[in-house]
Design an enzyme around this catalytic site. Sequence first.
Site, PDB file in Angstrom:
ATOM      1  N   GLU A  85       1.065  -1.177  -0.015  1.00 55.42           N
ATOM      2  CA  GLU A  85      -0.259  -0.066  -0.430  1.00 55.42           C
ATOM      3  C   GLU A  85       1.259   0.954   0.188  1.00 55.42           C
ATOM      4  OE1 GLU A  85      -4.002   2.253   2.231  1.00 55.42           O
ATOM      5  OE2 GLU A  85      -2.921  -0.052   2.967  1.00 55.42           O
TER       6      GLU A  85
ATOM      7  N   CYS B 198      -7.003   0.863   2.616  1.00 56.21           N
ATOM      8  CA  CYS B 198      -7.902   2.256   2.584  1.00 56.21           C
ATOM      9  C   CYS B 198      -6.773   3.871   1.467  1.00 56.21           C
ATOM     10  CB  CYS B 198      -7.229   3.772   3.509  1.00 56.21           C
ATOM     11  SG  CYS B 198      -7.596   2.382   5.042  1.00 56.21           S
TER      12      CYS B 198
ATOM     13  N   ASN C 125     -12.514  -3.132   0.891  1.00 53.11           N
ATOM     14  CA  ASN C 125     -11.334  -2.896   2.407  1.00 53.11           C
ATOM     15  C   ASN C 125     -12.267  -2.444   3.562  1.00 53.11           C
ATOM     16  OD1 ASN C 125      -8.925  -2.783   3.051  1.00 53.11           O
ATOM     17  ND2 ASN C 125      -9.385  -0.888   2.927  1.00 53.11           N
ATOM     18  N   GLU C 126     -12.409  -3.593   4.518  1.00 52.49           N
ATOM     19  CA  GLU C 126     -12.166  -2.552   5.779  1.00 52.49           C
ATOM     20  C   GLU C 126     -13.558  -1.542   6.178  1.00 52.49           C
ATOM     21  OE1 GLU C 126      -9.345  -0.776   7.775  1.00 52.49           O
ATOM     22  OE2 GLU C 126      -8.515  -2.610   7.883  1.00 52.49           O
TER      23      GLU C 126
END
Length: 764
Positions: free
Chosen positions: A31, A220, A343-344
Site C-alpha cells: 500500500e 485505504c 476494504n475494511e
Amino acid sequence: MSDTAPVPLSLTLGEPTGVTLDPDLWGIFLEDINWSLDGGLNAELLRNGDFEFTHADRPGWGPLTAWQHTGEVEIRTEDPVHPHNGTYVRLTGPVTLTNEGFDAIRVEAGARYRFSAFTWRVQGVGEAALAIVDAAGEPLAQATLATPEGGWHEASLDLVAERGGLGRLRVTVPRGLTLELDALSLRPCGSDGEPLTFRQDLVDTLRALEPSFVRFPGGCVAHGLGLGNLYHWKQTVGPREERVPSFNTWGYHQSRQIGYLEYFELCELLGATPMPIVAAGVSCQNLRGRAACIPMEDMPAYVQDILDLVEFANGGPDTRWGARRAELGHPEPFGLRWLGLGNEDEITRDFEVRYAMVAEALASQHPEVTVIGTAGPQPFGPDFERGWEFAREQRVAVVDEHAYRTPRWFHQNLDRYDDYDREGPAVYFGEYAARTNSVRSALAEAAFMITMERNGDIVRLASYAPLLARLGTTQWVPDLIYFDADDVLPSASYHVQRMFSVERGEAVVDVALEGETHVPVPPRPAGNVRLAAPGARVRVDDASIDGAPVAPVEVGESEVELGAIGADGVVELTATRVEGSEGMIVRLGGTGTDDFLQVDLGSWQNKTTVVHSFADGISNDIDGPYAHPGMSTDVPMRVRIALDGPRIRVWVDDELRHDLVEDRRPEQRVVAGCTVRTAEDGTREHVLRLVNATDRPRRATFALPEGGAALRGVATVLAGADPDAGQPFEASPVEPREVAIDLAAGEPWEIPAWSFTVAVLRAG
C-alpha cells in the site's frame, strides 16, 4: 530445576490430516503508505517534479514544495502539457531551480542518471544547464539541456556522475532565456542502460520473501477519502503526463508514476500473481459524514471500469484493453486470478447493493477471477459479523480479515480457525501485525502463522501489513521493512515472513506436543485511575471512585492520577472540555505501562469511543470503536465505568456504550506445526515450525511416523535477543542462522528461549 534449565518437550509427528496448502498462501501487501512508492519503491529521485503538489496533499504544500530557486519563477496553468497535469513553471533567466529530492539525491561515481522533462522555449537565446550538485554547489554530474523552439518538447539526456555523494538537481537558465518546464524526472539507469522503474535494493528485499501474490494498491488508498479520491486504475496508466495525480489518504502526494501497469510488472519481477483491490462502490467510512457512495446511476460505468481492468490484465491483443496493454509495451497477459472487492468497509445496505452489482458482473463475464470479499477493519464486532453473514448470502469464495492486535491476542487465539465452517467461504488474512517491531511480536505472528498453515483448508491467503516505510515519513507502525536513501532495514517480522515463504510444505501433518506450552494470564492487578487529554484541556469534577468523592482536577497532555481502584470498582465523573479539539482518556488499574484498561472518550479525531487493554506495554482495542459525537467545548459529559472482574461496562451520558468481558485465557507460547513435501529426489521431507516464546529453552525429542528413526536436516533459527528488543525504524536485532541437524533416535535437540525455528527434516 533452575529458571534457565531447559524444559522437556516431546513432539510426535503424525500422518497427514487431509489439509493441503494453497500454493498462494504467503504473499505481500503493498500500500502507498509511509511513502512506500514515491520516495521508496519508485526509483524516481525528484520530488514534485511535475509541480502538482497542493494544499490538498498537506497544508502548506504547493507547486514549489521540494524546490528552491533564485530569480524569477512563475507558476502557470494556461497551456499545460496535458490537462491532467495542469501546473508548470516559467523561468525567466537568470534563474536557478533546485530540487532536494527525498531528503537528498544519492549519487554513485560513474553511474548514469536519466533526466527527462517537457520544455517550452518561450523566447531568448542560450541553453539551460543541468547539474547534480553537492552541498557546496559543486557538480557531481552535469550536462546541457537543449530546448527546441515551438511548443512543448520532451527532452531526455543522461548525466554521468564524475564523483559520488549526496546531491541536489540544479537547473540553471541564463540571462536572456525564458523557459517553461514540466514533468521533470531523474532516475538511475540499470545495467542495460535504461532508467529503472523500481529501486533495486527494495525489489531484491521483496524478492527474497518469495511472495506468491502481491496485493495492491491498498488498503485505504483503494477506496479513498471521498469519491474524488477513489483509486481509478485508468487514471494511472499511459504516459506520465496523462496520469491523474491525487492526494494520498495518508497525508501526502501520489504522483501515480507507479500505476497499474507498473504494479503488474512488479508482480512479474517478483514471480507473484497480482491481487488488485478495488472499491466496492463506496469510499472509506473514516471521514466526516461516513462513507460516500457512487450514485446508482453511475454504478454501471464503474462496474464496467472493473471489467475493463480484468480485460487489461488478461485480455488478448484483439480486445480493447488487451490491445491497450500491448500498446504500453506488454503484449502478454498478466494472468490475474484474484481480485479484492472493498476494504475494511462498514457493512451497510449501500455497500451490499454495490458490492453485489460488481461481484455479479465479474462472475458472469470473468469466471477465471476469484473475488475476495471484506469483513470490516477488525477481527470482531458488528461489521465483522455482518460482513461474514453477507459473504455467506452472496456465496463469496474468500473473505478478507484484518487483525492488528497485541502479541497476547495472537497467543490466545491460536484456535481461531479450528472451528470455522468448512462449507463456507475461505479466509484471506489480508492485514495483520502484532503491534510492535519487537522480537516478542514477531514470534507471536509466527505462532499464529503456524495455525494458519494448520487450517490451510480455511486460510487460503495471508499477508503482513504494512510492507514498507521510509524513515522520517511514516504514518503507521509497525512495518515490515524500513529504509532510507542508503539502507534497507528488515524487521524481525520480515525474517519470520521469509522463513515461512521460502520453506513451504504441501500437506499438513498432525503434531502432538507434550510439555509446558501455556503461560497463564493473571487477573488484572489493582492500580490507579489516571486521566489525560492529549490535544485538549478538560475539567473533571463531580468525580468519585467506589462512591468516595474525588477533588476536581484539570487534565491536559500530562497524566493526572485520580485515585486507587481494584480489579472491581466504579468510577464516575463529569468531564467538560475547556479548550482544544480532542477528547479524554481514562486509564484504570495496573501499574506503569503494563496490564491496564483504557477508555477513550472521543477517539479517532474525537469521533468514537473505544475500550483498550494494555499487555506487555502494548495496546489492544477490545471493544469499539463506536461512532460518537465526541466531546464539545463547554458541554459536560457524564461518564460511568464499572469493573466487575473481567466484565467492563462504560456509560456516557447514561447510554451504555460498552459491555464486554475481557479475555484472560492463557497464552499458548510454545507452538509447533508440520507439513510434508516431496523432495527433488522423490523422498519425503518434513517442514517443522516451532515457536518458543518463553524465557526458558526447550529440550525437544521427536517421534516420526517411521518410528524410532534418526533425524537429519537443516534448521533455520531466529533467536538470541531479548523479547522486547527491536524498535521501529531499526533493523532486526537478530538474523536467522542455519544449523545442521543430525540426531540419533530419541536424542534431544535444544530449542532456544524466545526463538522461531524452521527445520527441514528427513528420517534415517
